[in-house]
Design an enzyme around this catalytic site. Structure first.
Site, PDB file in Angstrom:
ATOM      1  N   HIS A  73       0.818  -1.219   0.000  1.00 16.89           N
ATOM      2  CA  HIS A  73       0.000   0.000   0.000  1.00 16.89           C
ATOM      3  C   HIS A  73       0.849   1.265   0.000  1.00 16.89           C
ATOM      4  CE1 HIS A  73      -3.294  -2.668   1.960  1.00 16.89           C
ATOM      5  NE2 HIS A  73      -3.242  -2.821   0.659  1.00 16.89           N
ATOM      6  N   CYS A  91       1.503  14.962 -12.278  1.00 17.34           N
ATOM      7  CA  CYS A  91       2.442  14.362 -13.255  1.00 17.34           C
ATOM      8  C   CYS A  91       3.189  13.162 -12.682  1.00 17.34           C
ATOM      9  CB  CYS A  91       3.442  15.428 -13.719  1.00 17.34           C
ATOM     10  SG  CYS A  91       4.662  15.868 -12.462  1.00 17.34           S
TER      11      CYS A  91
HETATM   12  C1  BV8 Z   1      -7.625  -2.392  -5.492  1.00 19.79           C
HETATM   13  C2  BV8 Z   1      -2.900   3.036   2.394  1.00 19.79           C
HETATM   14  C3  BV8 Z   1      -8.009  -2.718  -7.805  1.00 19.79           C
HETATM   15  C4  BV8 Z   1      -3.505   4.331   2.767  1.00 19.79           C
HETATM   16  C5  BV8 Z   1      -4.675   1.354   2.451  1.00 19.79           C
HETATM   17  C6  BV8 Z   1     -11.865  -7.120  -3.836  1.00 19.79           C
HETATM   18  C7  BV8 Z   1     -10.772  -7.074  -4.701  1.00 19.79           C
HETATM   19  C8  BV8 Z   1     -10.144  -5.872  -4.987  1.00 19.79           C
HETATM   20  C9  BV8 Z   1     -10.577  -4.688  -4.374  1.00 19.79           C
HETATM   21  C10 BV8 Z   1     -11.644  -4.733  -3.514  1.00 19.79           C
HETATM   22  C11 BV8 Z   1     -12.290  -5.938  -3.244  1.00 19.79           C
HETATM   23  N1  BV8 Z   1     -13.293  -5.679  -2.375  1.00 19.79           N
HETATM   24  C12 BV8 Z   1     -13.286  -4.359  -2.061  1.00 19.79           C
HETATM   25  C13 BV8 Z   1     -12.329  -3.760  -2.758  1.00 19.79           C
HETATM   26  C14 BV8 Z   1     -12.018  -2.341  -2.699  1.00 19.79           C
HETATM   27  C15 BV8 Z   1     -10.991  -1.996  -1.627  1.00 19.79           C
HETATM   28  C16 BV8 Z   1     -11.238  -2.696  -0.322  1.00 19.79           C
HETATM   29  O1  BV8 Z   1     -10.593  -3.701  -0.009  1.00 19.79           O
HETATM   30  N2  BV8 Z   1     -12.125  -2.145   0.490  1.00 19.79           N
HETATM   31  C17 BV8 Z   1     -12.374  -2.705   1.801  1.00 19.79           C
HETATM   32  C18 BV8 Z   1     -12.686  -1.578   2.780  1.00 19.79           C
HETATM   33  C19 BV8 Z   1     -13.524  -3.689   1.675  1.00 19.79           C
HETATM   34  N3  BV8 Z   1      -9.655  -2.287  -2.092  1.00 19.79           N
HETATM   35  C20 BV8 Z   1      -9.010  -1.352  -2.823  1.00 19.79           C
HETATM   36  O2  BV8 Z   1      -9.520  -0.308  -3.179  1.00 19.79           O
HETATM   37  C21 BV8 Z   1      -7.567  -1.661  -3.193  1.00 19.79           C
HETATM   38  N4  BV8 Z   1      -7.384  -1.427  -4.598  1.00 19.79           N
HETATM   39  O3  BV8 Z   1      -8.090  -3.429  -5.190  1.00 19.79           O
HETATM   40  O4  BV8 Z   1      -7.279  -2.052  -6.810  1.00 19.79           O
HETATM   41  C22 BV8 Z   1      -9.151  -1.813  -8.076  1.00 19.79           C
HETATM   42  C23 BV8 Z   1      -8.895  -0.620  -8.731  1.00 19.79           C
HETATM   43  C24 BV8 Z   1      -9.977   0.222  -9.043  1.00 19.79           C
HETATM   44  C25 BV8 Z   1     -11.283  -0.124  -8.668  1.00 19.79           C
HETATM   45  C26 BV8 Z   1     -11.512  -1.314  -7.932  1.00 19.79           C
HETATM   46  C27 BV8 Z   1     -10.449  -2.157  -7.638  1.00 19.79           C
HETATM   47  C28 BV8 Z   1      -6.615  -0.711  -2.469  1.00 19.79           C
HETATM   48  C29 BV8 Z   1      -6.601  -0.994  -1.014  1.00 19.79           C
HETATM   49  C30 BV8 Z   1      -5.488  -0.169  -0.335  1.00 19.79           C
HETATM   50  C31 BV8 Z   1      -6.103   0.917   0.497  1.00 19.79           C
HETATM   51  N5  BV8 Z   1      -5.043   1.633   1.230  1.00 19.79           N
HETATM   52  N6  BV8 Z   1      -3.662   1.989   3.040  1.00 19.79           N
HETATM   53  C32 BV8 Z   1      -3.315   4.649   4.227  1.00 19.79           C
HETATM   54  O5  BV8 Z   1      -2.659   3.877   4.986  1.00 19.79           O
HETATM   55  O6  BV8 Z   1      -3.827   5.712   4.614  1.00 19.79           O
HETATM   56  S1  BV8 Z   1      -5.447   0.092   3.281  1.00 19.79           S
HETATM   57  C33 BV8 Z   1      -5.390   0.326   4.965  1.00 19.79           C
HETATM   58  O7  BV8 Z   1      -6.031  -0.821   5.527  1.00 19.79           O
HETATM   59  C34 BV8 Z   1      -4.007   0.341   5.567  1.00 19.79           C
HETATM   60  O8  BV8 Z   1      -2.963   0.202   4.648  1.00 19.79           O
HETATM   61  C35 BV8 Z   1      -3.988  -0.892   6.408  1.00 19.79           C
HETATM   62  O9  BV8 Z   1      -2.773  -1.503   6.416  1.00 19.79           O
HETATM   63  C36 BV8 Z   1      -4.977  -1.718   5.685  1.00 19.79           C
HETATM   64  C37 BV8 Z   1      -5.481  -2.900   6.391  1.00 19.79           C
HETATM   65  O10 BV8 Z   1      -5.790  -2.490   7.704  1.00 19.79           O
HETATM   66  P1  BV8 Z   1      -4.966  -3.230   8.880  1.00 19.79           P
HETATM   67  O11 BV8 Z   1      -3.512  -3.093   8.624  1.00 19.79           O
HETATM   68  O12 BV8 Z   1      -5.493  -4.583   9.011  1.00 19.79           O
HETATM   69  O13 BV8 Z   1      -5.299  -2.307  10.097  1.00 19.79           O
HETATM   70  P2  BV8 Z   1      -6.642  -2.333  10.963  1.00 19.79           P
HETATM   71  O14 BV8 Z   1      -6.646  -1.116  11.802  1.00 19.79           O
HETATM   72  O15 BV8 Z   1      -7.808  -2.618  10.073  1.00 19.79           O
HETATM   73  O16 BV8 Z   1      -6.477  -3.638  11.883  1.00 19.79           O
HETATM   74  C38 BV8 Z   1      -5.426  -3.684  12.826  1.00 19.79           C
HETATM   75  C39 BV8 Z   1      -5.435  -5.091  13.394  1.00 19.79           C
HETATM   76  O17 BV8 Z   1      -4.365  -5.188  14.320  1.00 19.79           O
HETATM   77  C40 BV8 Z   1      -6.709  -5.438  14.152  1.00 19.79           C
HETATM   78  O18 BV8 Z   1      -7.150  -6.718  13.743  1.00 19.79           O
HETATM   79  C41 BV8 Z   1      -6.256  -5.474  15.623  1.00 19.79           C
HETATM   80  O19 BV8 Z   1      -6.956  -6.456  16.366  1.00 19.79           O
HETATM   81  C42 BV8 Z   1      -4.813  -5.851  15.472  1.00 19.79           C
HETATM   82  N7  BV8 Z   1      -3.946  -5.418  16.556  1.00 19.79           N
HETATM   83  C43 BV8 Z   1      -4.063  -4.318  17.350  1.00 19.79           C
HETATM   84  N8  BV8 Z   1      -3.022  -4.279  18.208  1.00 19.79           N
HETATM   85  C44 BV8 Z   1      -2.229  -5.355  17.936  1.00 19.79           C
HETATM   86  C45 BV8 Z   1      -2.811  -6.075  16.877  1.00 19.79           C
HETATM   87  N9  BV8 Z   1      -2.276  -7.194  16.377  1.00 19.79           N
HETATM   88  C46 BV8 Z   1      -1.121  -7.633  16.933  1.00 19.79           C
HETATM   89  N10 BV8 Z   1      -0.495  -6.998  17.944  1.00 19.79           N
HETATM   90  C47 BV8 Z   1      -1.012  -5.865  18.468  1.00 19.79           C
HETATM   91  N11 BV8 Z   1      -0.375  -5.234  19.488  1.00 19.79           N
HETATM   92 ZN    ZN Z   2       3.935  17.523 -11.324  1.00 24.00          ZN
END
Ligand code: BV8
Ligand code: ZN
Length: 262
Positions: free
Chosen positions: A127, A138
């Site tokens: 990501h 650009c």
């Molecule tokens: C795409 C960067 C093609 C920005 C991020 C199926 C296939 C393809 C796409 C999709 C699909 N279904 C839906 C989609 C669309 C979408 C998607 O997935 N939506 C979700 C909401 C359903 N996906 C996309 O858009 C992706 N693109 O597929 O391209 C395409 C192109 C055009 C049109 C359509 C498709 C792009 C996805 C990337 C988005 N960008 N990040 C930024 O960081 O600001 S994603 C974002 O979520 C972060 O990067 C993060 O890393 C990621 C996942 O979250 P987690 O890392 O899991 O973090 P979270 O807070 O959720 O959870 C933390 C966990 O840690 C918890 O479980 C907690 O219990 C645990 N925890 C807490 N403390 C601890 C711990 N674990 C261990 N130890 C601890 N101490």
């Molecule tokens: Zn530029």
């Protein structure tokens, strides 16, 4: 199979043996692996000005178009936090695992640089990164000024810099929702999955974001043993052969200790 040293609680013998015999381990990390460095996870309650937003709604191209200062301010605040943080025992344990197995592929969804600062050499950033912004118009890379950004003051809005080449706004070098993942990153993931992955460790991710969340399932289909490390249950619970409930900064060092006495 080699005799097992005294095991710490709740790390199954089958897992220890699988790790000791593994030729190739894939590690997939999410925001939870940086949580014990003090970095809020992606879905943690948002702070300050952004508290009325969901991260998913800010991490989009349209959010940046609509309010570039709000979005750029959010990313600069996150970059400031990362620069003020240190890698934690989870990051360091992953570096140790790489020393014990013939091959380790580290794939991260995180946009911080804590894996690199812990000593992991080539994490695959699915990501993108907070540290490689580029021009929104650009796409030319933009060199960030040295030093740590200051806490954004006026309502936490910060005007994004302007591209020296075309005058366009500079955007964070991350993959937003609705944007495709970097080709080179996804190709590297596909290649790793096809090369005898014996164990996949999914660490600190809610397994909600695709296509990253499909990686453990693909690994399982290629015959890998899937292990999840997370204090909470996630979508991955069904797929994982072992769900080690706990914080990565505690479970991973215990795993390394139990497996390799290191
Ligand atoms: C795409 C960067 C093609 C920005 C991020 C199926 C296939 C393809 C796409 C999709 C699909 N279904 C839906 C989609 C669309 C979408 C998607 O997935 N939506 C979700 C909401 C359903 N996906 C996309 O858009 C992706 N693109 O597929 O391209 C395409 C192109 C055009 C049109 C359509 C498709 C792009 C996805 C990337 C988005 N960008 N990040 C930024 O960081 O600001 S994603 C974002 O979520 C972060 O990067 C993060 O890393 C990621 C996942 O979250 P987690 O890392 O899991 O973090 P979270 O807070 O959720 O959870 C933390 C966990 O840690 C918890 O479980 C907690 O219990 C645990 N925890 C807490 N403390 C601890 C711990 N674990 C261990 N130890 C601890 N101490
Ligand atoms: Zn530029």
């Amino acid at each position: 199979m080699r005799p097992s040293p005294a095991m710490p609680p709740d790390i199954p013998e089958q897992l220890l043996c699988a790790l000791r015999d593994a030729r190739h381990v894939i590690v997939l990390t999410g925001a939870g692996v940086s949580a014990e460095s003090g970095i809020p996870t992606f879905r943690d309650a948002m702070a300050g000005l952004w508290e009325r937003f969901e991260a998913e709604n800010l991490a989009t191209p349209s959010a940046f178009r609509n309010d570039p200062e709000l979005v750029w301010g959010w990313y600069e605040w996150r970059r400031m936090q990362v620069m003020q943080a240190e890698p934690n025992p989870a990051h360091l344990a992953i570096v140790k695992i790489a020393l014990h197995v013939p091959r380790l592929t580290l794939i991260t969804q995180n946009v911080d640089d804590l894996h690199e600062r812990a000593g992991s050499s080539t994490p695959i950033h699915l990501h993108g990164s907070l540290f490689h912004p580029r021009c929104f118009a650009c796409a030319r890379p933009y060199t960030l000024p040295p030093g740590t950004p200051r806490e954004p003051t006026n309502g936490r809005r910060v005007a994004p810099p302007k591209c020296s080449h075309c005058g366009g706004r500079v955007r964070p070098g991350v993959v937003w929702f609705g944007e495709s993942l970097p080709d080179h990153a996804w190709r590297a993931v596909t290649k790793a999955l096809e090369q005898d992955c014996d164990v996949l460790l999914s660490i600190g991710t809610s397994s909600l974001v695709y296509p990253a969340a499909s990686i453990p399932t693909q690994a399982c289909e290629h015959g890998a043993l899937v292990v999840q490390i997370n204090p909470a249950a996630t979508e991955l619970d069904e797929i994982a052969s072992f769900n080690l409930r706990g914080r990565a900064g505690e479970v991973l060092p215990a795993l390394v200790q139990a497996t390799w006495k290191d």
